[in-house]
Scaffold this motif. Sequence first.
Motif, mmCIF file in Angstrom:
data_model
loop_
_atom_site.group_PDB
_atom_site.id
_atom_site.type_symbol
_atom_site.label_atom_id
_atom_site.label_comp_id
_atom_site.label_asym_id
_atom_site.label_seq_id
_atom_site.Cartn_x
_atom_site.Cartn_y
_atom_site.Cartn_z
ATOM 1 N N ASP A 19 10.501 8.215 98.784
ATOM 2 C CA ASP A 19 11.362 7.729 99.867
ATOM 3 C C ASP A 19 11.388 8.709 101.034
ATOM 4 O O ASP A 19 11.311 8.300 102.195
ATOM 5 C CB ASP A 19 12.789 7.506 99.360
ATOM 6 N N GLU A 20 11.490 9.990 100.744
ATOM 7 C CA GLU A 20 11.514 11.003 101.801
ATOM 8 C C GLU A 20 10.170 11.081 102.517
ATOM 9 O O GLU A 20 10.107 11.161 103.740
ATOM 10 C CB GLU A 20 11.871 12.376 101.228
ATOM 11 N N ASP A 23 9.478 7.803 104.852
ATOM 12 C CA ASP A 23 10.445 7.392 105.866
ATOM 13 C C ASP A 23 9.816 7.620 107.241
ATOM 14 O O ASP A 23 9.691 8.757 107.701
ATOM 15 C CB ASP A 23 11.733 8.202 105.702
ATOM 16 N N ILE A 24 9.418 6.547 107.895
ATOM 17 C CA ILE A 24 8.679 6.654 109.155
ATOM 18 C C ILE A 24 9.469 7.407 110.224
ATOM 19 O O ILE A 24 8.887 8.103 111.051
ATOM 20 C CB ILE A 24 8.231 5.269 109.674
ATOM 21 N N GLY A 25 10.777 7.324 110.183
ATOM 22 C CA GLY A 25 11.600 8.025 111.149
ATOM 23 C C GLY A 25 11.702 9.519 110.887
ATOM 24 O O GLY A 25 12.207 10.265 111.722
ATOM 25 N N ARG A 26 11.234 9.962 109.716
ATOM 26 C CA ARG A 26 11.333 11.377 109.343
ATOM 27 C C ARG A 26 9.973 12.020 109.039
ATOM 28 O O ARG A 26 9.915 13.145 108.568
ATOM 29 C CB ARG A 26 12.264 11.515 108.138
ATOM 30 N N LEU A 27 8.893 11.325 109.338
ATOM 31 C CA LEU A 27 7.558 11.882 109.078
ATOM 32 C C LEU A 27 7.336 13.191 109.827
ATOM 33 O O LEU A 27 6.698 14.109 109.304
ATOM 34 C CB LEU A 27 6.463 10.882 109.452
ATOM 35 N N ALA A 116 -2.424 23.772 107.126
ATOM 36 C CA ALA A 116 -1.562 22.673 107.554
ATOM 37 C C ALA A 116 -1.077 21.851 106.358
ATOM 38 O O ALA A 116 0.092 21.455 106.301
ATOM 39 C CB ALA A 116 -2.293 21.779 108.557
ATOM 40 N N LEU A 117 -1.950 21.611 105.392
ATOM 41 C CA LEU A 117 -1.551 20.865 104.192
ATOM 42 C C LEU A 117 -0.504 21.642 103.399
ATOM 43 O O LEU A 117 0.507 21.078 102.972
ATOM 44 C CB LEU A 117 -2.768 20.555 103.323
ATOM 45 N N ASP A 118 -0.745 22.925 103.184
ATOM 46 C CA ASP A 118 0.218 23.749 102.442
ATOM 47 C C ASP A 118 1.576 23.781 103.145
ATOM 48 O O ASP A 118 2.619 23.626 102.503
ATOM 49 C CB ASP A 118 -0.306 25.179 102.267
ATOM 50 N N GLU A 119 1.575 23.985 104.450
ATOM 51 C CA GLU A 119 2.826 24.036 105.209
ATOM 52 C C GLU A 119 3.533 22.680 105.203
ATOM 53 O O GLU A 119 4.762 22.618 105.102
ATOM 54 C CB GLU A 119 2.568 24.498 106.636
ATOM 55 N N SER A 120 2.775 21.606 105.305
ATOM 56 C CA SER A 120 3.375 20.273 105.272
ATOM 57 C C SER A 120 4.040 19.999 103.931
ATOM 58 O O SER A 120 5.155 19.474 103.871
ATOM 59 C CB SER A 120 2.315 19.204 105.559
ATOM 60 N N LEU A 121 3.372 20.352 102.851
ATOM 61 C CA LEU A 121 3.964 20.149 101.528
ATOM 62 C C LEU A 121 5.196 21.021 101.328
ATOM 63 O O LEU A 121 6.171 20.600 100.690
ATOM 64 C CB LEU A 121 2.928 20.387 100.438
ATOM 65 N N GLU A 122 5.199 22.220 101.882
ATOM 66 C CA GLU A 122 6.384 23.083 101.807
ATOM 67 C C GLU A 122 7.545 22.455 102.573
ATOM 68 O O GLU A 122 8.689 22.433 102.098
ATOM 69 C CB GLU A 122 6.069 24.477 102.361
ATOM 70 N N ARG A 123 7.277 21.913 103.772
ATOM 71 C CA ARG A 123 8.333 21.258 104.549
ATOM 72 C C ARG A 123 8.843 20.007 103.836
ATOM 73 O O ARG A 123 10.044 19.713 103.854
ATOM 74 C CB ARG A 123 7.845 20.932 105.962
ATOM 75 N N LEU A 124 7.942 19.261 103.194
ATOM 76 C CA LEU A 124 8.368 18.086 102.440
ATOM 77 C C LEU A 124 9.270 18.501 101.278
ATOM 78 O O LEU A 124 10.294 17.864 101.025
ATOM 79 C CB LEU A 124 7.163 17.289 101.939
ATOM 80 N N ALA A 125 8.922 19.565 100.581
ATOM 81 C CA ALA A 125 9.767 20.054 99.479
ATOM 82 C C ALA A 125 11.152 20.418 100.001
ATOM 83 O O ALA A 125 12.174 20.103 99.366
ATOM 84 C CB ALA A 125 9.110 21.245 98.787
ATOM 85 N N GLU A 126 11.226 21.064 101.151
ATOM 86 C CA GLU A 126 12.513 21.417 101.734
ATOM 87 C C GLU A 126 13.284 20.175 102.148
ATOM 88 O O GLU A 126 14.500 20.073 101.941
ATOM 89 C CB GLU A 126 12.317 22.347 102.939
ATOM 90 N N GLN A 127 12.606 19.200 102.714
ATOM 91 C CA GLN A 127 13.239 17.938 103.102
ATOM 92 C C GLN A 127 13.805 17.231 101.869
ATOM 93 O O GLN A 127 14.899 16.694 101.894
ATOM 94 C CB GLN A 127 12.219 17.064 103.814
ATOM 95 N N ARG A 129 14.744 18.651 99.083
ATOM 96 C CA ARG A 129 15.924 19.418 98.622
ATOM 97 C C ARG A 129 17.167 19.063 99.441
ATOM 98 O O ARG A 129 18.255 18.946 98.892
ATOM 99 C CB ARG A 129 15.670 20.923 98.724
ATOM 100 N N ARG A 130 17.005 18.895 100.758
ATOM 101 C CA ARG A 130 18.141 18.568 101.633
ATOM 102 C C ARG A 130 18.589 17.136 101.463
ATOM 103 O O ARG A 130 19.758 16.833 101.588
ATOM 104 C CB ARG A 130 17.765 18.800 103.096
ATOM 105 N N GLY A 131 17.631 16.231 101.246
ATOM 106 C CA GLY A 131 17.962 14.813 101.115
ATOM 107 C C GLY A 131 18.138 14.141 102.457
ATOM 108 O O GLY A 131 18.084 14.781 103.506
ATOM 109 N N PRO A 132 18.374 12.825 102.455
ATOM 110 C CA PRO A 132 18.442 12.065 103.692
ATOM 111 C C PRO A 132 19.579 12.464 104.623
ATOM 112 O O PRO A 132 19.495 12.283 105.812
ATOM 113 C CB PRO A 132 18.613 10.612 103.241
#
Length: 136
Positions: A19-20, A23-27, A116-127, A129-132
């Motif tokens: 879901d995270e 979410d097109i508004g949060r890509l 870029a892939l590593d950093e993107s996956l790290e940001r996704l993990a943080e997102q 953790r924070r949730g919507p």
Amino acid sequence: MTEFERSRRMPASADHVFDEACDIGRLDLWMPRDLHVQAGEPPAVTVHEDGTGEDARALLRAERDQLRMEWGTRDDDRYAGWLQVAGIADDSSDVTVHLSFFDERHVPPADAVEKALDESLERLAEQVRRGPAGPG
């Protein structure tokens, strides 16, 4: 063809991660910082690249029943990619991102793509953790 792939463990269920991620508004929160996706008439999107200042017509599809998102250019076959979420436990999952570049003239340097892939996956993990409702 040149391909890149990275995986990362995520601290949440597969459904929540999917879901995270989709979410097109949060890509923009997790994708490479120089790419910005603007929704069009689904599955059509436009991807703006800061580095070139260009917009590219693309397609983006999310298949919830497969926990898979796929994307690629519409007007040419420069690149395509996918993101796959796999459940590990109730509170853990793995995400794999795969990129394929079909035209060797458009392949960025490997170290830049991998970073870029590593950093993107790290940001996704943080997102995740924070949730919507988390700060963006």
